[in-house]
Design a protein around this motif. Sequence first.
Motif, mmCIF file in Angstrom:
data_model
loop_
_atom_site.group_PDB
_atom_site.id
_atom_site.type_symbol
_atom_site.label_atom_id
_atom_site.label_comp_id
_atom_site.label_asym_id
_atom_site.label_seq_id
_atom_site.Cartn_x
_atom_site.Cartn_y
_atom_site.Cartn_z
ATOM 1 N N PRO A 105 0.810 -1.228 0.000
ATOM 2 C CA PRO A 105 0.000 0.000 0.000
ATOM 3 C C PRO A 105 0.841 1.274 0.000
ATOM 4 C CG PRO A 105 0.115 -0.899 2.202
ATOM 5 C CD PRO A 105 0.841 -1.875 1.307
ATOM 6 N N LEU A 106 0.194 2.350 -0.365
ATOM 7 C CA LEU A 106 0.767 3.683 -0.235
ATOM 8 C C LEU A 106 0.263 4.292 1.068
ATOM 9 C CD1 LEU A 106 0.153 5.217 -3.782
ATOM 10 C CD2 LEU A 106 2.317 4.430 -2.849
ATOM 11 N N HIS A 107 1.020 5.221 1.611
ATOM 12 C CA HIS A 107 0.538 5.994 2.749
ATOM 13 C C HIS A 107 -0.645 6.842 2.278
ATOM 14 C CE1 HIS A 107 0.498 9.117 5.880
ATOM 15 N NE2 HIS A 107 0.969 8.149 6.654
ATOM 16 N N LYS A 108 -1.581 7.120 3.184
ATOM 17 C CA LYS A 108 -2.780 7.888 2.825
ATOM 18 C C LYS A 108 -2.455 9.203 2.127
ATOM 19 C CE LYS A 108 -5.658 6.085 6.527
ATOM 20 N NZ LYS A 108 -6.340 6.392 7.778
ATOM 21 N N LYS A 109 -1.407 9.891 2.598
ATOM 22 C CA LYS A 109 -1.039 11.177 1.990
ATOM 23 C C LYS A 109 -0.599 10.997 0.539
ATOM 24 C CE LYS A 109 0.304 13.678 6.159
ATOM 25 N NZ LYS A 109 1.398 14.342 6.875
ATOM 26 N N LYS A 110 0.226 9.970 0.289
ATOM 27 C CA LYS A 110 0.680 9.724 -1.085
ATOM 28 C C LYS A 110 -0.478 9.272 -1.963
ATOM 29 C CE LYS A 110 5.527 8.801 -0.318
ATOM 30 N NZ LYS A 110 6.534 7.789 -0.091
ATOM 31 N N LEU A 111 -1.338 8.441 -1.417
ATOM 32 C CA LEU A 111 -2.490 7.961 -2.188
ATOM 33 C C LEU A 111 -3.408 9.126 -2.557
ATOM 34 C CD1 LEU A 111 -3.995 5.578 -3.405
ATOM 35 C CD2 LEU A 111 -5.081 5.207 -1.196
ATOM 36 N N THR A 112 -3.619 10.028 -1.621
ATOM 37 C CA THR A 112 -4.458 11.204 -1.892
ATOM 38 C C THR A 112 -3.816 12.092 -2.955
ATOM 39 O OG1 THR A 112 -5.345 11.172 0.352
ATOM 40 C CG2 THR A 112 -5.517 13.246 -0.851
ATOM 41 N N LYS A 113 -2.512 12.311 -2.845
ATOM 42 C CA LYS A 113 -1.799 13.161 -3.797
ATOM 43 C C LYS A 113 -1.786 12.545 -5.195
ATOM 44 C CE LYS A 113 2.682 15.333 -4.585
ATOM 45 N NZ LYS A 113 4.053 15.486 -4.122
ATOM 46 N N ARG A 114 -1.483 11.246 -5.282
ATOM 47 C CA ARG A 114 -1.349 10.575 -6.579
ATOM 48 C C ARG A 114 -2.699 10.153 -7.145
ATOM 49 N NH1 ARG A 114 2.950 6.337 -5.928
ATOM 50 N NH2 ARG A 114 4.201 8.190 -5.636
ATOM 51 N N GLY A 115 -3.617 9.768 -6.256
ATOM 52 C CA GLY A 115 -4.952 9.356 -6.701
ATOM 53 C C GLY A 115 -5.090 7.872 -6.955
ATOM 54 N N TYR A 116 -4.001 7.141 -6.949
ATOM 55 C CA TYR A 116 -4.048 5.696 -7.196
ATOM 56 C C TYR A 116 -2.739 5.076 -6.706
ATOM 57 C CZ TYR A 116 -1.025 6.817 -11.173
ATOM 58 O OH TYR A 116 0.001 7.278 -11.947
#
Length: 158
Positions: A105-116
């Motif tokens: 998984p990605l960290h929530k912050k990275k997932l939010t920034k990248r979108g996927y």
Amino acid sequence: MPLGCFGCNTPLCKGERLICTVCRNELPLTEYNFTDENPIDRVFYGRINVKKVNSFLFFTKNGVVKNIIHHLKYKNQQQLGTFFGRWYAQSIKERLDIDIVVPVPLHKKKLTKRGYNQVSLFGQELALHFNASYQENVLFKTANTRTLTKKIGFLDGK
């Protein structure tokens, strides 16, 4: 569909998809098998209990793989995950039996920034080819660590 190769940016010819024939033939496949010890196995020794670790491609600071991963991670070219997931699945299908695929998984912050998550489509494609379960909510990222692009030495043997 891109007009240029994601590896070298040259125009794609008829029949080429995502990556030109030259780049595809020059991609540095690890050719690690699933019986012999490899350098990626050794990275995990003493850190986590795993039976076998594998890698599909070698990564170098200035190589084609870096360009492709950059497009996948930062340029929203998620179809590259499907492309490589299909290719990798076909290359290992005869040697393995996989029941479950779990993406890192990605960290929530990275997932939010990248979108996927850039490995999701890769993992889904593996699961599809092995008729395996794909389970995204098994691992959780608790720390927002530096990107692997800052840890190049870890990946290219330096």
